[in-house]
Design a protein around this motif. Structure first.
Motif, short mmCIF file in Angstrom:
data_model
loop_
_atom_site.label_atom_id
_atom_site.label_comp_id
_atom_site.label_asym_id
_atom_site.label_seq_id
_atom_site.Cartn_x
_atom_site.Cartn_y
_atom_site.Cartn_z
N HIS A 51 0.77 -1.22 0.13
CA HIS A 51 -0.03 0.05 -0.10
C HIS A 51 0.97 1.21 0.04
N THR A 66 2.23 1.87 -3.08
CA THR A 66 1.13 2.32 -4.20
C THR A 66 1.30 3.94 -4.22
N GLN A 67 1.17 4.28 -2.76
CA GLN A 67 0.66 5.54 -2.55
C GLN A 67 2.09 6.60 -2.80
#
Length: 670
Positions: free
Chosen positions: A50, A53-54
């Motif tokens: 995550h 991805t950010q």
């Protein structure tokens, strides 16, 4: 079954149920613990993904923004490149609005670049903004210069004409530019540049307009200060207040500078919004070049007058001295009266501009010139009495034969006296500063009259010491006239000379008004001392003149012997002394012949050396007294001897009747 057994059974059943429940709870707890472990494992696997991805998403946004910024910067750089030639070329009279739009685009670009922190691009855009503001200022200056044609300020001020104002077209053109420049940068940075351009144009207008006046003043002082071209005849040798052009020059400088400052104030008041006070105050710099120009001229005039006063050339005539003194007093008086007005109008402004400080410095320099010239005034006032007292007591060859007309000494001394009083606002304080001890004339002049100044107000004290000084001029002049009259051999001619000159002084002083606003004469200002001096000299000359008629009287007095054909200058009291005589016919004939001869001599004398035509009162008084002396004696003598028969033909010896004698005397004094 009893109740107790039943209850025990229920308890047993409840106990078994509790045991099963505990077993189920343990199994569920084990299952949940296993599930929790699996979730923690899943979380440890998903969180890094995550986060990655950010980061990728943020990187994508930043890349998009960077690309957009690069695209915008590239576009702006291209736009700046396209606008730069336009900005550097500058506006023309018909494309000012379009030029202002270009500057607006540059301002927007600068705001963006400033937010990005791109210092290099920011400096370039600031430079272009400064160039644009400078081009606008130059355009404004060219428009102002187009309506700044030099004028002759004397024609406008002396004739009451208005100094040309700006046209409405010009005002409508330059006010939008000033408003725009005021908004380009806070603090009026670019507006100050435009105002400097305006100040430069209008101060050049003032300097150019005054240039001819400055030149005329310098030329006049250079050629006339030494008296080298001053003539001894006519009014060209008479200095009149304002003749040197100082007053006109100073007034023109003040009026033009004041007008320009007011015009600039009106222009700035039309702006919206109003400029800061520190910016508005810079308009005082319009006065700086004209005041520097005035300082230069005043310094040159001061140097020229000082050199002329210290010249080692032969002593100047009273006429030249009169012109020089008038020139100096007029110059100093003009400075002294104008400087307070200049200080009030052109100093004390709230600006740190160096030119404003120069304006105040110019006024201080003018004050220094005025102080220096006050010392020169003191020297000139010393020269006045010394110059009159050292006038030659004899006629020189250039003057020809002696004359009884009003002499140049009288004209020039009177002119000096009136000039000193006319400029009393300067001569009074200067004389008081010197004190009577520093104004003692030469040894041949009468002593100074002391005036007590203690307890007298300053203005009255100045007046007292001035009147004291002027009375000394009169006393010195009378002494010089008496010395000059003694160089004339004939006592009668000498007396007529004094009567004409002193009568002229008395008449002119009595007729000269102190000012146009009152009827007080100069003689009244000088007071009883002056009147007594003039009257005493006139009485002495009057007596000496009547003595000249002694031979005529002696010829008709039979108890006084004839003087052997020569005139007697004895007093009437001597003529009345009994010296003997007779009625012999020959003596009577001789006495008549002698009388007519003396009468003809007096007639020729008065034709050659007449009384002043302007002094009717003196001539009338002398005619009356001479007639009282001659006519009764002549009538008595004729009546007595006509009846005595001293001659067979009395008409041969008695040439005139008493009436004809009276007419002849009247003709002599006409």
């Amino acid at each position: 079954m009893s109740v107790t057994e039943q209850q025990l059974g229920e308890l047993e059943l409840l106990s078994q149920s509790q045991l099963k429940l505990n077993q189920l709870t343990g199994r569920i707890t084990a299952i949940l613990s296993s599930f929790d472990g699996r979730l923690r494992g899943l979380e440890s696997s998903i969180v890094p993904l995550h986060r990655s991805t950010q980061r990728l998403l943020r990187a994508e946004v930043n890349i998009d923004r960077t690309l957009a910024a690069l695209e915008r910067t590239e576009t702006q750089q291209a736009s700046i490149a396209d606008l730069e030639p336009i900005i550097r070329t500058g506006p023309s009279a018909d494309n000012v609005p379009a030029y202002l739009e270009v500057l607006d685009e540059i301002k927007i670009t600068y705001s963006y670049v400033e937010s990005t922190g791109n210092n290099a691009s920011g400096r370039r855009i600031q430079e272009l903004m400064a160039v644009g503001a400078d081009r606008l200022s130059n355009l404004l200056k060219s428009w102002v210069e187009a309506e700044s044609e030099p004028i002759d300020p004397r024609e406008h001020l002396q004739r009451g004409m208005q100094i040309p104002a700006f046209s409405d077209v010009l005002l409508k053109a330059i006010i939008p530019i000033l408003n725009y420049l005021a908004g380009m940068r806070s603090g009026g940075y670019y507006l100050t540049g435009a105002l400097n351009a305006y100040i430069s144009a209008r101060s050049a207008f003032v300097v150019s307009s005054l240039s001819m006046v400055h030149t005329e003043v310098l030329d006049f002082v250079e050629t006339r200060a030494s008296g080298s071209v001053a003539r001894e005849d006519g009014e060209e040798n008479t200095y009149i207040r304002g003749m040197g052009g100082f007053q006109s020059l100073v007034e023109s400088t003040y009026e033009l500078c004041s007008f320009e400052l007011q015009k600039a104030a009106n222009l700035l008041s039309s702006m919206n919004p109003l400029p800061p006070p520190e910016v508005s105050q810079t308009t005082i710099n319009i006065a700086s070049p004209p005041l520097s120009q005035l300082v230069s001229t005043a310094s040159n005039v001061s140097s020229t007058l000082t050199r002329a006063n210290a010249s080692k050339k032969p002593q100047r005539s009273l006429g030249s001295l009169s012109f020089h003194v008038g020139l100096v007093l007029d110059f100093v008086s003009t400075l002294a009266h104008s400087l307070p007005t200049f200080e009030k109008a052109f100093t004390g402004h709230m600006t740190a501009d160096a030119r404003a400080r120069k304006t105040e410095g110019s006024i201080r320099e003018l004050r220094g010139v005025e102080k220096t010239q006050r010392q020169l005034c003191a020297g000139c006032l010393r020269q006045v009495i010394d110059g009159i007292s050292t006038v030659s007591a004899k006629y020189d060859e250039t003057e020809g034969t002696a004359s009884t007309t009003v002499h140049d000494i009288s004209y020039d001394s009177l002119r000096l006296l009136l000039q000193v009083y006319e400029f009393r606002s300067i001569s009074g304080p200067v004389l008081r500063e010197l004190g009577s001890g520093n104004l003692m004339p030469g040894t041949n002049a009468p002593p100074m009259l002391n005036v007590a100044l203690n307890g007298v107000e300053e203005e009255q004290a100045n007046h007292n010491v001035l009147v004291n000084y002027l009375n000394n001029i009169v006393a010195t002049l009378l002494s010089a006239l008496e010395q000059r009259s003694k160089s004339i051999r004939q006592p009668s001619t000498s007396a007529i000379f004094l009567l004409n000159n002193v009568g002229f002084l008395q008449r002119e002083l009595a007729a000269a008004p102190v000012s146009q606003n009152n009827n007080v004469s100069m003689l009244e200002v000088l007071g009883q001392d002056c009147d007594d001096m003039l009257s005493g000299t006139l009485r002495s000359a009057h007596t000496a003149y009547l003595d000249a008629w002694g031979p005529c009287v002696q010829a008709l007095m039979e108890d006084v012997p004839l003087a052997g054909g020569t005139q007697s200058s004895g007093a009437k009291s001597k003529l009345a002394t009994s010296l003997g005589g007779g009625n012999d016919k020959a003596i009577v004939k001789d006495r008549l012949a002698r009388f007519y001869e003396c009468l003809d001599d007096m007639e020729q004398l008065h034709r050659a050396f007449p009384f002043s035509k302007e002094d009717l009162e003196v001539r009338t008084k002398l005619l009356r007294e001479v007639s009282r002396m001659i006519c009764p004696l002549y009538n008595k003598f004729i009546v007595k001897h006509r009846q005595s028969g001293f001659s067979r033909d009395p008409s041969k010896h008695i040439r005139m009747t008493e009436k004809e004698i009276a007419l002849k005397l009247d003709d002599i004094f006409r």
